[in-house]
Design a protein around this motif. Structure first.
Motif, short mmCIF file in Angstrom:
data_model
loop_
_atom_site.label_atom_id
_atom_site.label_comp_id
_atom_site.label_asym_id
_atom_site.label_seq_id
_atom_site.Cartn_x
_atom_site.Cartn_y
_atom_site.Cartn_z
N LYS A 369 0.46 -1.56 -0.10
CA LYS A 369 0.17 -0.14 -0.15
C LYS A 369 1.03 1.42 0.33
O LYS A 369 0.93 1.90 -0.87
CB LYS A 369 -0.90 0.22 1.16
N GLU A 370 2.18 1.41 0.71
CA GLU A 370 2.80 2.21 0.37
C GLU A 370 3.63 2.75 -0.33
O GLU A 370 3.74 3.59 -0.57
CB GLU A 370 3.84 2.28 2.12
N ILE A 377 2.45 9.37 -5.71
CA ILE A 377 2.93 10.57 -5.65
C ILE A 377 3.60 11.08 -6.55
O ILE A 377 3.51 12.61 -7.27
CB ILE A 377 3.58 10.66 -3.90
N MET A 378 4.59 10.46 -6.51
CA MET A 378 5.37 10.78 -8.19
C MET A 378 4.72 10.80 -9.37
O MET A 378 5.92 10.95 -10.53
CB MET A 378 6.74 9.69 -7.31
N ASN A 379 3.48 9.89 -9.50
CA ASN A 379 3.37 10.24 -11.19
C ASN A 379 3.87 11.78 -11.58
O ASN A 379 3.19 12.61 -11.26
CB ASN A 379 1.69 10.13 -11.41
N GLY A 380 4.17 11.78 -12.26
CA GLY A 380 4.90 12.74 -13.34
C GLY A 380 5.91 13.33 -13.51
O GLY A 380 6.54 14.37 -14.27
N SER A 385 13.34 11.47 -9.04
CA SER A 385 12.28 11.37 -7.91
C SER A 385 12.44 10.58 -6.78
O SER A 385 12.35 10.37 -5.86
CB SER A 385 12.13 12.78 -7.77
N LEU A 386 11.77 9.45 -8.06
CA LEU A 386 11.05 8.37 -7.91
C LEU A 386 11.96 7.22 -7.39
O LEU A 386 11.98 7.04 -5.43
CB LEU A 386 10.51 8.10 -9.00
N ILE A 387 13.37 7.88 -7.43
CA ILE A 387 13.94 6.69 -6.98
C ILE A 387 14.31 6.73 -5.26
O ILE A 387 14.67 6.50 -4.46
CB ILE A 387 15.79 6.59 -7.27
N ASP A 388 14.65 8.08 -5.06
CA ASP A 388 14.78 8.53 -3.37
C ASP A 388 14.43 8.61 -2.96
O ASP A 388 14.58 8.49 -1.58
CB ASP A 388 15.43 10.57 -4.23
N PHE A 389 12.99 9.04 -3.52
CA PHE A 389 11.54 8.78 -2.58
C PHE A 389 11.29 7.27 -2.17
O PHE A 389 10.81 7.09 -1.15
CB PHE A 389 10.52 9.66 -3.27
N ILE A 390 11.13 6.40 -3.05
CA ILE A 390 11.19 4.80 -2.97
C ILE A 390 11.91 4.03 -2.00
O ILE A 390 11.85 2.89 -1.53
CB ILE A 390 10.93 4.35 -3.69
N ASN A 391 13.73 4.76 -2.21
CA ASN A 391 14.15 3.65 -2.17
C ASN A 391 14.42 3.35 -0.15
O ASN A 391 14.94 2.24 0.04
CB ASN A 391 15.83 3.91 -2.15
N PRO A 392 14.13 5.04 0.33
CA PRO A 392 14.47 4.48 1.75
C PRO A 392 13.21 3.49 2.13
O PRO A 392 13.21 2.34 3.47
CB PRO A 392 14.00 5.63 2.55
N ASN A 460 20.22 11.41 -14.73
CA ASN A 460 21.13 12.86 -13.78
C ASN A 460 21.60 12.62 -12.46
O ASN A 460 22.98 12.46 -13.08
CB ASN A 460 20.00 13.61 -13.38
N ASP A 461 21.60 11.14 -11.98
CA ASP A 461 22.18 11.34 -10.62
C ASP A 461 23.19 9.79 -10.46
O ASP A 461 24.02 9.13 -10.14
CB ASP A 461 22.14 11.27 -9.22
N GLY A 462 22.29 8.48 -11.70
CA GLY A 462 23.20 7.84 -11.81
C GLY A 462 22.87 6.81 -10.35
O GLY A 462 23.24 5.54 -10.25
N ILE A 463 21.79 6.73 -9.83
CA ILE A 463 21.32 6.17 -8.41
C ILE A 463 20.74 5.08 -8.80
O ILE A 463 19.12 5.87 -9.95
CB ILE A 463 20.76 7.42 -7.59
N CYS A 464 20.69 3.82 -9.06
CA CYS A 464 19.67 3.27 -8.59
C CYS A 464 18.48 2.39 -7.96
O CYS A 464 19.21 2.49 -6.69
CB CYS A 464 20.39 1.62 -9.69
N ILE A 465 17.24 1.70 -8.84
CA ILE A 465 16.44 1.66 -7.57
C ILE A 465 16.72 0.71 -6.22
O ILE A 465 17.81 -0.29 -7.41
CB ILE A 465 15.06 1.24 -8.21
N ALA A 466 17.18 -0.01 -5.57
CA ALA A 466 16.80 -0.92 -4.44
C ALA A 466 16.16 -2.14 -4.54
O ALA A 466 14.96 -1.92 -5.42
CB ALA A 466 17.67 -0.58 -3.19
#
Length: 509
Positions: A369-370, A377-380, A385-392, A460-466
């Protein structure tokens, strides 16, 4: 007037009280820690006079004041949230000035302000009330906690794990597994106190801390009241959630369940790998684990477990508590039960029965659900930004689940996140081909441990999704019996433990 000992302790750290950044925190923390360990030892030795003297010394020390200000205004999550007076101290200069003013005050004369009442949603859809004290009240509560906690830790039950230093949910879960793994303690009484923090008896709490030199200050905090929607309300019972002293006072009040269940311990000395080793055997026909106001009690047979509610009645009445009927039930470990976000169940296998601990279905549902909420929230927004928001969320949940049987669930959650990612990218680039999307967001990935061509990567920052499956399952070793970090004789034990477990998790959610 403070004693020379207290002034000397602080003046040796810095000549400028307002120069917050130059304070020698290691010295300050060492001084407080030393006093706390002396309080613990005096309590264990039954020297109540010495306990009170040391508690006064700690509460009146400038080191305790400095540490309390640091925690309240710099470390705690609520540091930016003011009480009803609107005051905050968010800069080093403001903290220094706050210290200068508070060191001239007398805590015994302090009159707390009412807490600011707010509400947060609970997982059952109801609201949990929070009482937010003023900053100065929080600081004084923290100082009182520093002095009272070592004394309480000296006698707290070994099976209590919530809101205690160096103890957490993993220890509680391991204790449950220890009880059920051999299939001897099959019957479970799942207990939950109804509105525990709102209904605990003030008289009972105060009775437990009688003799504490700052007893009257604690009483004033309990009876300070709260402001809800601009209306002042008296507090005749309960310990408001949100206060720094409240979890400790609740644990002090809830202590005693082992005694009423007639649970005791027998210590045996042993030798392991050529070194002395302590073994603690539990005696009695019940076993229990309590995490704050949630608890489970085990028995070998149904007849004994049916007697538990009656046995607990004097315990409940004395503390002003009742059991939450919707959460209190009797189950068998073969049917399984949930506790602290995990499912405990005894399964039938080809080799017989085996007890397993897994993330609960409710916990998995909550995680999904989360995940959905964060993608919506990150739609669009862009992929970075999506990866930064979801990885934690991914890393935090994986670390919470990793001590138990979670590998299959990790893979399932990774697949679930992949499906959400695919839909997100299709919506983000509705007119681009999948080949274009793949080239832009899925470059070859290899970090020395994991190789994958389908790892979402921010351009842009090269960070990948965990990925949850990257987190290795690592069994947690339960804290030993009644060991406490305030016990100076256990310093080596906790030093090794701190290296292994840098941060004990609180209950997730």
């Amino acid at each position: 007037m403070m004693s020379n000992t207290h002034n000397e302790n602080y003046e040796s750290t810095t000549p400028y009280t307002t120069d917050w950044s130059s304070l020698k925190w290691s010295r300050i923390e060492k001084y407080v820690s030393k006093l706390q360990k002396r309080i613990f030892r005096a309590e264990r030795e039954g020297d109540s006079h010495k306990v009170r003297d040391l508690q006064r010394m700690l509460v009146y020390s400038e080191s305790a004041l400095l540490m309390a200000i640091k925690r309240v205004t710099q470390i705690n999550k609520g540091k930016r949230t003011p009480g009803i007076d609107g005051f905050r101290a968010l800069s080093d200069e403001a903290r220094g000035k706050l210290f200068d003013s508070m060191k001239l005050m007398n805590i015994k004369k302090h009159r707390p302000k009412p807490a600011y009442r707010t509400y947060i949603p609970k997982k059952n859809g109801k609201l949990r009330s929070l009482g937010i004290p003023a900053i100065i009240d929080r600081i004084y509560q923290e100082i009182l906690r520093m002095a009272l906690e070592p004394q309480a830790e000296a006698y707290f039950e070994p099976t209590s794990y919530g809101f205690r230093p160096k103890r957490g949910t993993f220890d509680a879960a391991e204790r449950i597994f220890y009880n059920i793994k051999n299939g001897k303690w099959n019957w479970v009484f799942e207990g939950d106190f109804s509105a525990c923090f709102d209904t605990l008896s003030h008289n009972f709490i105060l009775k437990q801390i009688k003799g504490f030199p700052f007893y009257e200050v604690v009483e004033r905090f309990l009876k300070a009241g709260y402001v809800d929607n601009n209306v002042f309300n008296l507090t005749k019972e309960g310990t408001p959630q949100g206060g720094l002293l409240s979890p400790l006072l609740a644990n002090i009040a809830l202590h005693g369940m082992e005694e009423i269940l007639n649970i005791s311990y027998h210590r045996r000395a042993s030798i392991r790998n050529g070194k002395p080793y302590e073994i603690f055997e539990t005696k009695g026909k019940y076993r229990m684990i309590r995490y704050a106001d949630d608890f489970v009690i085990f028995a070998r047979n149904k007849e004994d477990i049916l007697e538990v509610e009656g046995i607990l009645q004097p315990y409940l009445e004395e503390r002003g508590l009742t059991l939450a009927l919707d959460k209190t039930k009797i189950t068998n470990i073969h049917d399984g039960f949930d506790f602290l976000g995990f499912e405990f169940k005894r399964h039938k296998t080809r080799d017989g029965y085996k007890s397993l601990v897994k993330p609960s279905k409710e916990g998995i549902k909550k995680f999904k659900k989360e995940i959905n909420r964060r993608f919506e929230i990150m739609n669009g927004n862009n992929v970075d930004s999506l990866i930064d928001f979801i990885n934690p969320l991914i890393r935090g949940t994986a670390n919470y689940w990793k001590p138990f049987i979670s590998s299959r669930i990790f893979n399932k959650m990774d697949n679930y996140i992949w499906k959400k990612t695919y839909k997100f990218l299709r919506r983000l680039h509705p007119h681009k081909s999948w080949g274009w999307i793949k080239k832009k967001y899925f470059p070859p990935y290899y970090d020395g441990r994991h190789r994958d061509k389908w790892i979402l990567t921010g351009p842009n920052d090269g960070i990948c999704i965990a990925k949850m499956s990257w987190v290795k399952i690592k069994r947690h070793v339960m804290i030993k019996h009644d060991y406490s970090p305030y016990d100076a004789t256990k310093a080596d034990y906790f030093e090794l433990r701190n290296l292994k477990y840098k941060k004990m998790p609180l209950r997730l959610g």
